[in-house]
Design a protein around this motif. Structure first.
Motif, mmCIF file in Angstrom:
data_model
loop_
_atom_site.group_PDB
_atom_site.id
_atom_site.type_symbol
_atom_site.label_atom_id
_atom_site.label_comp_id
_atom_site.label_asym_id
_atom_site.label_seq_id
_atom_site.Cartn_x
_atom_site.Cartn_y
_atom_site.Cartn_z
ATOM 1 N N THR A 1 8.458 7.916 77.889
ATOM 2 C CA THR A 1 9.024 9.227 77.604
ATOM 3 C C THR A 1 9.678 9.785 78.860
ATOM 4 O OG1 THR A 1 7.305 9.680 75.959
ATOM 5 C CG2 THR A 1 8.567 11.554 76.779
ATOM 6 N N ILE A 2 10.934 10.156 78.737
ATOM 7 C CA ILE A 2 11.635 10.793 79.850
ATOM 8 C C ILE A 2 11.642 12.299 79.623
ATOM 9 C CG2 ILE A 2 13.919 10.563 78.761
ATOM 10 C CD1 ILE A 2 15.063 10.115 81.602
ATOM 11 N N SER A 3 11.471 13.042 80.710
ATOM 12 C CA SER A 3 11.512 14.496 80.620
ATOM 13 C C SER A 3 12.029 15.040 81.937
ATOM 14 C CB SER A 3 10.121 15.067 80.312
ATOM 15 O OG SER A 3 9.200 14.738 81.333
ATOM 16 N N ARG A 4 12.390 16.315 81.914
ATOM 17 C CA ARG A 4 12.882 16.936 83.139
ATOM 18 C C ARG A 4 12.343 18.348 83.249
ATOM 19 N NH1 ARG A 4 19.130 16.634 82.984
ATOM 20 N NH2 ARG A 4 18.921 17.791 84.940
ATOM 21 N N ASP A 5 12.155 18.779 84.487
ATOM 22 C CA ASP A 5 11.750 20.143 84.783
ATOM 23 C C ASP A 5 12.802 20.704 85.731
ATOM 24 O OD1 ASP A 5 10.636 22.507 85.721
ATOM 25 O OD2 ASP A 5 8.603 21.719 85.728
ATOM 26 N N ASN A 6 13.726 21.461 85.188
ATOM 27 C CA ASN A 6 14.830 21.962 86.012
ATOM 28 C C ASN A 6 14.361 22.952 87.072
ATOM 29 O OD1 ASN A 6 16.695 20.374 84.660
ATOM 30 N ND2 ASN A 6 17.251 21.988 83.206
ATOM 31 N N ALA A 7 13.266 23.633 86.817
ATOM 32 C CA ALA A 7 12.738 24.571 87.809
ATOM 33 C C ALA A 7 12.207 23.839 89.038
ATOM 34 C CB ALA A 7 11.647 25.428 87.192
ATOM 35 N N LYS A 8 11.759 22.598 88.827
ATOM 36 C CA LYS A 8 11.215 21.800 89.935
ATOM 37 C C LYS A 8 12.190 20.734 90.419
ATOM 38 C CE LYS A 8 6.364 22.353 88.618
ATOM 39 N NZ LYS A 8 5.093 21.657 88.268
ATOM 40 N N ASN A 9 13.393 20.714 89.825
ATOM 41 C CA ASN A 9 14.391 19.708 90.202
ATOM 42 C C ASN A 9 13.824 18.294 90.116
ATOM 43 O OD1 ASN A 9 16.076 21.835 90.714
ATOM 44 N ND2 ASN A 9 16.408 21.387 92.868
ATOM 45 N N THR A 10 13.110 18.022 89.052
ATOM 46 C CA THR A 10 12.416 16.743 88.928
ATOM 47 C C THR A 10 12.587 16.165 87.528
ATOM 48 O OG1 THR A 10 10.768 17.445 90.564
ATOM 49 C CG2 THR A 10 10.187 15.581 89.165
ATOM 50 N N CYS B 1 11.021 11.726 89.982
ATOM 51 C CA CYS B 1 12.239 11.660 90.780
ATOM 52 C C CYS B 1 12.610 13.087 91.167
ATOM 53 C CB CYS B 1 13.357 10.997 90.002
ATOM 54 S SG CYS B 1 14.948 10.975 90.851
ATOM 55 N N ALA B 2 12.492 13.386 92.448
ATOM 56 C CA ALA B 2 12.803 14.716 92.950
ATOM 57 C C ALA B 2 14.237 14.744 93.465
ATOM 58 C CB ALA B 2 11.837 15.094 94.062
ATOM 59 N N ALA B 3 14.962 15.761 93.065
ATOM 60 C CA ALA B 3 16.367 15.877 93.445
ATOM 61 C C ALA B 3 16.579 17.049 94.390
ATOM 62 C CB ALA B 3 17.224 16.062 92.200
ATOM 63 N N SER B 4 17.467 16.866 95.306
ATOM 64 C CA SER B 4 17.862 17.956 96.192
ATOM 65 C C SER B 4 19.373 17.967 96.287
ATOM 66 C CB SER B 4 17.247 17.785 97.574
ATOM 67 O OG SER B 4 17.681 16.569 98.156
ATOM 68 N N GLY B 5 19.924 19.103 96.641
ATOM 69 C CA GLY B 5 21.377 19.209 96.715
ATOM 70 C C GLY B 5 21.906 20.158 95.665
ATOM 71 N N ARG B 6 23.034 19.799 95.085
ATOM 72 C CA ARG B 6 23.665 20.668 94.100
ATOM 73 C C ARG B 6 22.803 20.858 92.866
ATOM 74 N NH1 ARG B 6 29.487 19.255 92.426
ATOM 75 N NH2 ARG B 6 29.034 21.103 91.190
ATOM 76 N N ALA B 7 23.154 21.821 92.042
ATOM 77 C CA ALA B 7 22.376 22.254 90.885
ATOM 78 C C ALA B 7 21.894 21.079 90.039
ATOM 79 C CB ALA B 7 23.205 23.205 90.035
ATOM 80 N N PHE B 8 20.595 20.881 90.012
ATOM 81 C CA PHE B 8 19.984 19.766 89.307
ATOM 82 C C PHE B 8 20.312 19.794 87.827
ATOM 83 C CE2 PHE B 8 17.011 16.510 88.472
ATOM 84 C CZ PHE B 8 16.216 16.892 87.395
ATOM 85 N N SER B 9 20.315 20.985 87.245
ATOM 86 C CA SER B 9 20.519 21.092 85.802
ATOM 87 C C SER B 9 21.912 20.670 85.357
ATOM 88 C CB SER B 9 20.244 22.521 85.331
ATOM 89 O OG SER B 9 21.118 23.418 85.981
ATOM 90 N N SER B 10 22.824 20.516 86.304
ATOM 91 C CA SER B 10 24.181 20.123 85.942
ATOM 92 C C SER B 10 24.347 18.610 85.826
ATOM 93 C CB SER B 10 25.189 20.668 86.962
ATOM 94 O OG SER B 10 25.012 20.042 88.218
ATOM 95 N N VAL C 1 16.880 2.071 81.110
ATOM 96 C CA VAL C 1 15.570 2.313 80.518
ATOM 97 C C VAL C 1 15.594 3.582 79.649
ATOM 98 C CG1 VAL C 1 13.148 2.840 80.998
ATOM 99 C CG2 VAL C 1 14.359 1.158 82.402
ATOM 100 N N ALA C 2 16.008 4.690 80.242
ATOM 101 C CA ALA C 2 15.982 5.957 79.520
ATOM 102 C C ALA C 2 16.917 6.946 80.190
ATOM 103 C CB ALA C 2 14.571 6.535 79.465
ATOM 104 N N ALA C 3 17.369 7.937 79.411
ATOM 105 C CA ALA C 3 18.228 8.980 79.953
ATOM 106 C C ALA C 3 17.935 10.293 79.247
ATOM 107 C CB ALA C 3 19.706 8.615 79.797
ATOM 108 N N ILE C 4 18.236 11.379 79.956
ATOM 109 C CA ILE C 4 18.081 12.706 79.389
ATOM 110 C C ILE C 4 19.302 13.521 79.777
ATOM 111 C CG2 ILE C 4 16.732 13.535 81.367
ATOM 112 C CD1 ILE C 4 15.093 15.201 79.293
ATOM 113 N N SER C 5 19.842 14.250 78.817
ATOM 114 C CA SER C 5 21.089 14.965 79.050
ATOM 115 C C SER C 5 20.853 16.287 79.775
ATOM 116 C CB SER C 5 21.767 15.240 77.706
ATOM 117 O OG SER C 5 21.021 16.197 76.975
ATOM 118 N N TRP C 6 21.944 16.976 80.024
ATOM 119 C CA TRP C 6 21.870 18.327 80.546
ATOM 120 C C TRP C 6 21.311 19.258 79.462
ATOM 121 C CZ3 TRP C 6 26.052 15.411 79.343
ATOM 122 C CH2 TRP C 6 26.735 14.776 80.389
ATOM 123 N N GLY C 7 21.038 20.488 79.857
ATOM 124 C CA GLY C 7 20.762 21.557 78.904
ATOM 125 C C GLY C 7 19.666 21.260 77.892
ATOM 126 N N PRO C 8 20.063 20.945 76.630
ATOM 127 C CA PRO C 8 19.047 20.798 75.593
ATOM 128 C C PRO C 8 18.105 19.629 75.818
ATOM 129 C CG PRO C 8 21.216 21.096 74.633
ATOM 130 C CD PRO C 8 21.419 20.885 76.091
#
Length: 121
Positions: free
Chosen positions: A69-78, A22-31, A48-55
């Protein structure tokens, strides 16, 4: 605001794997907290699954624990959903979502368009 584009669905045999993105665009993804939901024909949309901000704390539905497994890459907004040991009952349209304030329980404020996952038995 944030725009979400989910992808990666397809047809897979039972026991197989898929990686949804899931690619995000717009305001700061990490928020945003990010989540995945699914909806099968004739059924309500379910978490199904969720992942919080930050940690990056995570939460899963009991039906997918140990397989997804859910994961996020804030550098890629994904955000990703790695799905292993797929079962026929995992067949559904999968939606990613972004939450401004509430991640547990997850309350989505923005939604992707959905990507279809079909598991053949």
């Amino acid at each position: 605001q944030v725009q979400l584009a989910d992808s990666g669905g397809g047809l897979v045999q039972a026991g197989g794997s898929l990686l949804l993105s899931c690619a995000a665009s717009g305001r700061a993804f990490s928020s945003y907290a990010m989540g995945w939901f699914r909806q099968a024909p004739g059924k309500e949309r379910e978490f199904v699954a969720a992942i919080s901000w930050g940690p990056g704390r995570t939460a899963y539905a009991d039906s997918v624990k140990g397989r997804f497994t859910i994961s996020r890459d804030n550098a890629k907004n994904t955000v990703y959903l790695q799905m292993n040991s797929l079962k026929a009952e995992d067949t559904a349209t999968y939606y990613c979502a972004a939450a401004v304030a509430n991640w547990k329980p997850f309350v989505g404020d923005y939604w992707g368009q959905g990507t279809q996952v079909t598991v053949s038995s």
